[in-house]
Design an enzyme around this catalytic site. Structure first.
Site, PDB file in Angstrom:
ATOM      1  N   GLU A  36       0.793  -1.218   0.000  1.00  0.00           N
ATOM      2  CA  GLU A  36       0.000   0.000   0.000  1.00  0.00           C
ATOM      3  C   GLU A  36       0.830   1.274   0.000  1.00  0.00           C
ATOM      4  O   GLU A  36       0.298   2.377  -0.173  1.00  0.00           O
ATOM      5  CB  GLU A  36      -0.951  -0.013   1.202  1.00  0.00           C
ATOM      6  CG  GLU A  36      -2.048  -1.069   1.066  1.00  0.00           C
ATOM      7  CD  GLU A  36      -2.996  -1.117   2.243  1.00  0.00           C
ATOM      8  OE1 GLU A  36      -2.627  -0.578   3.310  1.00  0.00           O
ATOM      9  OE2 GLU A  36      -4.089  -1.690   2.097  1.00  0.00           O
TER      10      GLU A  36
ATOM     11  N   GLU B 152       7.545 -22.153   7.265  1.00  0.00           N
ATOM     12  CA  GLU B 152       8.024 -21.312   8.360  1.00  0.00           C
ATOM     13  C   GLU B 152       9.097 -21.999   9.210  1.00  0.00           C
ATOM     14  O   GLU B 152       9.742 -21.356  10.032  1.00  0.00           O
ATOM     15  CB  GLU B 152       6.868 -20.890   9.258  1.00  0.00           C
ATOM     16  CG  GLU B 152       6.275 -21.994  10.100  1.00  0.00           C
ATOM     17  CD  GLU B 152       5.212 -21.469  11.055  1.00  0.00           C
ATOM     18  OE1 GLU B 152       5.341 -21.762  12.255  1.00  0.00           O
ATOM     19  OE2 GLU B 152       4.275 -20.781  10.609  1.00  0.00           O
TER      20      GLU B 152
END
Length: 273
Positions: free
Chosen positions: A81, A112
């Site tokens: 953004e 992960e």
């Protein structure tokens, strides 16, 4: 002090399946109300990390977020953004997630656990001492993130983190840790809830404050935003109208000609219309 993973502790509520919709949303809302207060306690830590980020970005560095699962997605959201909001390069703030881009939409749970891939992912972007790397992990125990930060430290790269457990391995691997302890989740262990909200609030602070300090906001307006749709063009027109006191028609012409609120205002002020 011993490490206690409060994000995994039992919920303060039980028999959730027996609650009505009203009871469920009321209790979730009550828990959510505690998150901003937890963030407030971490403001000194947040300030220290942001000051380092501003310093590095002013000198040509970049900000990297690295995480897994919800934490990784939140970092990518915040990074993605920045270009439309502040007109900066998509290379200035970069979000990385364990498992790669496919993990943005679909869970890649075992990704992960890698203790080497995080650093490899950073190396793809030619990570260096000018940059800052912020690890995001609610648990504070994600190997992908911790190992990446440890290698960054070895290479004199400034590290920070956002976690929701105090005294975690991730905090210990970070030069500038941010610990927002929000307590047990409404659904036990569902750290996309309060922990995710806390992380989003901190991420908002990091990039918003940094971009303001770097000069991408004037007054309270996003003068460098990308005018990429009708809503944003109309907003840009209003900003130009208010800033230099011209008609809507004139503001539209300036926006069409210069493609930027800042550039339109600057050129008009300098007599280039």
């Amino acid at each position: 002090m011993s490490f206690i993973k409060v994000t995994e502790q039992d919920s303060n509520y039980n028999h959730l399946e027996k609650m009505s919709v009203k009871e469920l949303i009321t209790n979730i809302n009550n828990e959510d109300k505690t998150v901003p207060l937890a963030v407030e306690k971490s403001l000194p830590q947040i300030e220290l990390l942001i000051e380092q980020i501003i310093l590095k970005l002013r000198n040509g560095g970049r900000l990297f977020y690295i995480g897994a699962g919800t934490s990784g997605r939140l970092g990518i959201l915040d990074a993605s953004e920045c270009p439309p909001t502040y007109g900066v390069s998509h290379k200035l703030v970069v979000g990385l997630i364990a498992g790669g881009d496919i993990a943005i939409r679909k869970s890649v749970e075992d990704a992960e656990d890698s203790i080497t891939q995080g650093w490899k992912d950073l190396q793809k972007h030619n990570i260096n001492e000018q940059d800052v790397v912020v690890g995001i992990a609610a648990s504070g125990t994600t190997p992908y993130v911790i190992s990446a930060l440890e290698t960054c430290n070895e290479n004199n790269i400034i590290t920070g983190c956002i976690t929701c457990n105090a005294n975690s391995p991730l905090s210990n691997a970070s030069k500038y840790p941010i610990e927002v302890t929000v307590g047990p989740e409404f659904v036990t262990g569902s750290s996309r809830m309060k922990a995710g909200t806390a992380q989003k609030l901190v991420l908002n602070m990091i990039t918003t404050t940094t971009m303001i300090q770097l000069g991408h906001v004037k007054g309270n307006k996003m003068v460098d935003m990308q005018l990429s749709n009708n809503k944003l063009v109309n907003r840009g027109v209003r900003m130009v109208m208010n800033e230099i006191n011209v008609s809507e028609e004139k503001a539209k012409k300036l926006i069409d000609k210069f493609g930027s609120v800042r550039v339109a205002v600057k050129n008009y002020t300098n007599g280039n219309q």
